[in-house]
Design a protein around this motif. Structure first.
Motif, PDB file in Angstrom:
ATOM      1  N   GLY A  22       0.814  -1.205   0.000  1.00 16.68           N
ATOM      2  CA  GLY A  22       0.000   0.000   0.000  1.00 16.68           C
ATOM      3  C   GLY A  22       0.847   1.254   0.000  1.00 16.68           C
ATOM      4  N   GLU A  23       0.188   2.383  -0.297  1.00 13.41           N
ATOM      5  CA  GLU A  23       0.876   3.656  -0.435  1.00 13.41           C
ATOM      6  C   GLU A  23       1.573   4.086   0.853  1.00 13.41           C
ATOM      7  N   GLY A  24       1.029   3.696   2.006  1.00 16.90           N
ATOM      8  CA  GLY A  24       1.611   4.082   3.277  1.00 16.90           C
ATOM      9  C   GLY A  24       2.996   3.519   3.521  1.00 16.90           C
ATOM     10  N   TYR A  25       3.398   2.535   2.737  1.00 21.40           N
ATOM     11  CA  TYR A  25       4.704   1.906   2.927  1.00 21.40           C
ATOM     12  C   TYR A  25       5.665   2.232   1.785  1.00 21.40           C
ATOM     13  N   ARG A  26       5.365   3.279   0.989  1.00 21.64           N
ATOM     14  CA  ARG A  26       6.242   3.658  -0.116  1.00 21.64           C
ATOM     15  C   ARG A  26       7.637   4.032   0.379  1.00 21.64           C
ATOM     16  N   CYS A  27       7.706   4.678   1.537  1.00 22.43           N
ATOM     17  CA  CYS A  27       9.010   5.113   2.046  1.00 22.43           C
ATOM     18  C   CYS A  27       9.932   3.929   2.349  1.00 22.43           C
TER      19      CYS A  27
END
Length: 354
Positions: free
Chosen positions: A334-339
């Motif tokens: 998910g986008e929240g784990y892009r970092c």
């Protein structure tokens, strides 16, 4: 002696690639299902709750290196050298007794030191979960040698079926429980423990399946000889644990459960690398143990060919992961784990050297 070994294990000398392929299948399915669990829980649980669950697995995996004392590797090494099925059953029984004893010590330590470990990692919510999780060593430690036993006895297909089914059961238990409970960490932990009990019971039964109907023979293996082989493996495991787990410890203690979840999802070894190297290593250990008795020169040839073939598979995929790390992380978690893509690039870069 070589003819007796060949009769007992059904021509162990040939078919290394086939055995490695089946072990690779089991490792691959296990890695994929573990990844599916991470993907599902990343979406069903809050980062803090998911991070707490990952901390439970981290503590268990870390202490497993200490309390297993290198015993899992002993199964392959000593079984490859026995002269009869009776001696093989005796080896399995002796090693399983050691694993049961260490599993009991592991479980008791995890239960009694749960609050101290939670304080060490900076997460008070971890203590109750560790007390529930203390059942897992009792269930899983007696079955830690199932892979070495099945590979050495040329039953890698059965091993693949066992690994696939046990991981699938864990996936269903954990993910369904997380969905039904709204991502509650305690419920997910209980589901994981239940799946581990079933998996450990079946694994212990499978460990003795090659010797069913055979009476154990004492042989010449002593506990002292076991420990002489196991301790160097144990020391190597401790060194590897310090290198690989120190970052997780500092992230957990000083950044919190939420950041620990991002770190764990991002800084993960490339699945293909783990599959290839662990599959090849599982097959090489008993093979080199046998060749050491008969043909030492072939040991070097087998090892060199294995390293070359492993690198030819791993390196291209590692480069792909380095280039497309952000897209991979978003697709999986998910986008929240892009970092976490920065960490995934570092882990993939390490695979080129590893």
């Amino acid at each position: 002696m070589r003819s007796r070994l060949s009769t007992y294990f059904g021509g162990l000398r040939g078919g290394r690639a086939g055995e490695a392929a089946w072990v690779g299948v089991s490792k691959g399915v296990s890695m994929c299902l573990s990844l599916f669990i991470a993907m599902a829980l990343s979406r069903l649980m809050t980062p803090d709750d998911y991070g707490t669950y990952l901390q439970l697995l981290y503590v268990y995996g870390t202490l497993l290196v200490v309390f297993s004392l290198g015993l899992p590797g002993c199964y392959s090494y000593f079984l490859a050298r026995v002269k009869s099925a009776g001696e093989g059953r005796g080896v399995v029984t002796k090693l399983t007794r050691l694993c049961v004893g260490m599993g009991g010590v592991f479980a008791l330590s995890l239960f009694l030191l749960s609050d101290q470990l939670a304080s060490l990692l900076g997460n008070a919510a971890l203590g109750p979960g560790l007390r529930v999780f203390s059942v897992v060593p009792l269930a899983m430690m007696p079955a830690v040698g199932v892979e070495g036993i099945m590979v050495t006895c040329r039953r890698s297909r059965q091993l693949a079926c066992y690994v696939c089914l046990s991981r699938l059961a864990t996936l269903l238990c954990v993910v369904v429980t997380a969905w039904a409970s709204g991502g509650d960490t305690g419920c997910v932990t209980v589901a994981f423990v239940a799946a581990s009990v079933v998996s450990g019971t079946v694994g212990l039964w499978l460990s003795y399946s090659p010797f069913r109907g055979v009476t154990a023979v004492a042989g010449g293996l002593s506990y002292g000889e076991v420990m002489r082989f196991a301790m160097p493996v144990f020391y190597a495991g401790i060194y590897s644990f310090i290198i690989s787990s120190s970052s997780q410890f500092f992230v957990s203690r000083y950044f919190g459960a939420g950041d620990f979840a991002v770190f764990s999802n991002g800084f993960r070894e490339m699945p293909l690398a783990v599959i290839v190297t662990s599959a090849v290593g599982s097959v090489l250990l008993p093979e080199l143990s046998r060749l050491a008795l008969t043909d030492r020169d072939e040991c070097i040839g087998v090892w060199c060919r294995s390293v070359y073939k492993s690198a030819s598979v791993v390196w291209p995929v590692a480069v792909f992961c380095i280039v497309y790390a952000p897209e991979i992380m978003v697709t999986l978690f998910g986008e929240g784990y892009r970092c976490g893509s920065v960490l995934f690039r570092l882990a993939s870069l390490i695979c080129l050297v590893w």
